[in-house]
Design an enzyme around this catalytic site. Sequence first.
Site: not given
Ligand code: PEP
Length: 239
Positions: A5, A7, A90, A92, A160, A166, A199
Amino acid sequence: MIIGNWKMNTLREEARTLAESLAELPVQPTTRVGVCPPVIWQQTVGEVLKGSPVMVGLQDCVGDPFGAQTGCVNAAMARDAGCQFVVLGHSERRQRFSETTDTLIPALQAVLEAGLFPILCVGETRDDRDQGRAIEVVDAQLAPVLTAGLDLDGLVVAYEPVWAIGTGLSASQSDIDTMHTTIRAILDRDDAVVLYGGSVSPESAPDVFASQAVSGALVGGASLDIEKFAAIVAAWEQR
Ligand code: PEP
């Protein structure tokens, strides 16, 4: 399944270059790899990846049919543009655009009806986990999906934990195993695909993939670095 992703990252040429590297990625036939570029680069990336084993998807879409929805795209557009999947819910987007699983049901339905597969993100905040409510929260996020009368063939869930996205933090191996096993039980489907996101890096991937209940990863930051992303795909294939 390993999904990147991007983003809100990359300018067009970076997106094209990254896609060209992805097209060269050695991928075993049993591994499904996909990427969701920013929607504005979807066409560019899709053209580069055409004929490669790497799927292209969207980071989000709405459940509405065509009409007056400034700034939105729907599932029919995603399919017409060559997408195979759409990420929904997501954290975010849940945080910034007040999305909840309830408000996501129409999008989920539209994505499934368009013949694409949805990747539905769920996960608890740090507070939820500290208060021992992680499973309750994830259960509540999934419940409306299961009672909406949808044909959930093809549904992918991404667990998640919000606090791990992040931040460089990751849930522990045992918390990942417990949550993924719980999600599988909630979904009650033998073929459930449950990804982990938070992450994921070349360093953390072997630990994340150690659980039999994990079907792959949703990767944010590390998907922007082709060497890291390739190492995560390799870690999956060597698990
Ligand atoms: C995500 O955007 O779904 C995500 C898991 O980001 P990151 O790997 O940067 O934590």
